[in-house]
Design a protein around this motif. Structure first.
Motif, short mmCIF file in Angstrom:
data_model
loop_
_atom_site.label_atom_id
_atom_site.label_comp_id
_atom_site.label_asym_id
_atom_site.label_seq_id
_atom_site.Cartn_x
_atom_site.Cartn_y
_atom_site.Cartn_z
N LEU A 6 30.90 49.51 21.41
CA LEU A 6 32.26 49.01 21.27
C LEU A 6 32.36 47.88 20.26
N PHE A 7 31.28 47.11 20.13
CA PHE A 7 31.36 45.90 19.30
C PHE A 7 29.96 45.44 18.95
N SER A 8 29.75 45.00 17.72
CA SER A 8 28.49 44.37 17.36
C SER A 8 28.74 43.49 16.16
N GLN A 9 28.96 42.22 16.41
CA GLN A 9 29.25 41.30 15.31
C GLN A 9 28.61 39.95 15.56
N VAL A 10 28.41 39.24 14.45
CA VAL A 10 27.83 37.90 14.55
C VAL A 10 28.95 36.90 14.77
N VAL A 11 28.81 36.11 15.82
CA VAL A 11 29.83 35.14 16.19
C VAL A 11 29.17 33.75 16.28
N PRO A 12 29.79 32.72 15.73
CA PRO A 12 29.19 31.38 15.87
C PRO A 12 29.29 30.91 17.31
N VAL A 13 28.22 30.35 17.79
CA VAL A 13 28.18 29.92 19.19
C VAL A 13 27.68 28.48 19.26
N GLN A 14 28.35 27.70 20.08
CA GLN A 14 27.93 26.33 20.35
C GLN A 14 26.96 26.38 21.54
N VAL A 15 25.73 25.93 21.33
CA VAL A 15 24.74 26.00 22.41
C VAL A 15 24.58 24.64 23.07
N ARG A 28 24.56 37.46 17.51
CA ARG A 28 25.14 38.79 17.48
C ARG A 28 25.52 39.20 18.89
N VAL A 29 26.80 39.46 19.10
CA VAL A 29 27.27 39.93 20.40
C VAL A 29 27.45 41.44 20.30
N SER A 30 26.71 42.17 21.14
CA SER A 30 26.84 43.63 21.15
C SER A 30 27.40 44.06 22.49
N ILE A 31 28.40 44.90 22.45
CA ILE A 31 29.03 45.38 23.68
C ILE A 31 28.95 46.90 23.71
N GLU A 32 28.39 47.42 24.78
CA GLU A 32 28.27 48.88 24.93
C GLU A 32 28.82 49.30 26.28
N LEU A 33 29.39 50.50 26.30
CA LEU A 33 29.81 51.09 27.56
C LEU A 33 28.87 52.23 27.87
N GLN A 34 28.14 52.11 28.97
CA GLN A 34 27.19 53.16 29.34
C GLN A 34 27.74 53.95 30.52
N SER A 35 27.74 55.28 30.37
CA SER A 35 28.23 56.12 31.47
C SER A 35 27.14 57.07 31.91
N THR A 36 26.98 57.20 33.20
CA THR A 36 26.10 58.23 33.75
C THR A 36 26.97 59.09 34.67
N SER A 37 26.64 60.36 34.76
CA SER A 37 27.43 61.21 35.66
C SER A 37 26.52 61.83 36.72
N VAL A 47 26.42 43.88 27.83
CA VAL A 47 26.64 42.91 26.75
C VAL A 47 25.31 42.27 26.42
N ARG A 48 25.00 42.19 25.13
CA ARG A 48 23.71 41.66 24.70
C ARG A 48 23.94 40.58 23.65
N PRO A 85 36.93 45.43 28.34
CA PRO A 85 36.15 45.29 27.12
C PRO A 85 37.01 44.90 25.91
N GLN A 86 38.17 45.58 25.74
CA GLN A 86 39.00 45.28 24.58
C GLN A 86 39.55 43.86 24.62
N ARG A 87 39.85 43.37 25.82
CA ARG A 87 40.36 41.99 25.93
C ARG A 87 39.25 41.00 25.59
N PHE A 88 38.06 41.30 26.00
CA PHE A 88 36.90 40.47 25.67
C PHE A 88 36.67 40.46 24.15
N ILE A 89 36.75 41.67 23.55
CA ILE A 89 36.58 41.78 22.10
C ILE A 89 37.67 40.99 21.37
N ASP A 90 38.91 41.06 21.87
CA ASP A 90 40.00 40.30 21.26
C ASP A 90 39.66 38.81 21.24
#
Lengths: 188, 188
Positions: A6-15, A28-37, A47-48, A85-90
């Motif tokens: 869903l998303f993989s971009q570099v974002v500045p972060v205050q640590v 780099r914040v990566s967001i994936e949706l994993q589905s198993t059936s 989220v990674r 997820p989309q609200r988080f990405i926003d």
């Protein structure tokens, strides 16, 4: 298992951590949706957090549909799992847009609960700063990757970079051939 | 610490373990000589077994000058520490030369002492087969890499492949520019 990126971009972060100086890094914040059936239909949001220049930097968060219900309650969210997820990405996009401003209105914070950032859970907070106060839009608890997690993550990266390298080699060879042929043709 | 790369080649290896079928794999054997002069002058021979297609395959052996004295005694070697690496490399070269023969005279064997190759020490043996018997020229004890070892090794690989990829990208760009310029020049 199906994985939707869903998303993989570099974002500045205050640590921020106890006993360590505040610093700014690019994460780099990566967001994936994993589905198993199988055996039952399940969806998980993965989220990674990684750092392109530090191979050992890895934080993970997995939110299942059940986890989301507690998160929703705890943080007074008004959206459901599918819209989250989309609200988080926003929110992340707001942070990216504001990154070059002196006083960014939206900011990502990674706050460690212990003295060493590397071995304790950390909270990723999306903070809005308005003239009145700091507003926390979202606070997500991440676990630092174990050596096994990091090992697996690096193996995936290595496979991916090797594949890209191979494609580049092929493209280089093809470009050389094509242009040399054209050159020969023109010179005749 | 200074590192001198002495050898890095893919050698066919016969893998044997208790309770698992014998198989042949291609293993990259890397030999490095590491020297430190602080606080004291020390040399160590570092041997690494990896498999280019399996990122989690890693076996390590570190031989210090003291370790070598026991190895020398135990295996009746007649060379000293400084001459050992080249003799080992000569043996590996024999194995490489013989790799396509039906009955190779020299063969590398990786023998696991336990039932699972992955978590027990393994012996790398250089075996010569003559009409009379199997002769073991050398038998070296390797430890499987821990998750931390593998993590570090993969990070080094990733850094290296990323660098090669960057160089390829630059070469591709330069090739395209050069040849396009030549083509334009010729067409005028």
């Amino acid at each position: 298992m199906a994985t939707e990126n869903l998303f993989s971009q570099v974002v500045p972060v205050q640590v921020k951590g106890q006993g360590c100086e505040e610093r700014r890094i690019n994460v780099r914040v990566s967001i994936e949706l994993q589905s198993t059936s199988n055996p039952i239909h399940r969806k998980e949001l993965v989220v990674r957090l990684t750092e392109d220049t530090d191979p050992f930097f890895l934080y993970n968060l997995v939110i299942s549909e059940e986890d989301f219900q507690s998160l929703k309650l705890q943080q007074s969210l008004l959206v459901d799992f599918s819209a989250f997820p989309q609200r988080f990405i926003d929110l992340l996009q707001h942070c990216i847009q504001e990154q070059n401003k002196d006083i960014p209105r939206f900011l990502l914070q990674l706050v460690s609960s212990g003295s060493h950032l590397d071995h304790t859970p950390s909270f990723l907070n999306v903070i809005e700063t308005n003239p009145f106060k700091h507003l926390t839009h979202l606070s997500l608890k991440f676990l630092p990757g174990s050596d096994t997690d990091i090992k697996k993550f690096l193996a995936t990266c290595l496979k991916c970079v090797k594949k890209e390298k191979l494609q580049l080699e092929q493209r280089l060879r093809k470009t050389e051939e094509d242009l040399t042929r054209q050159l020969n043709y023109t010179q005749q």
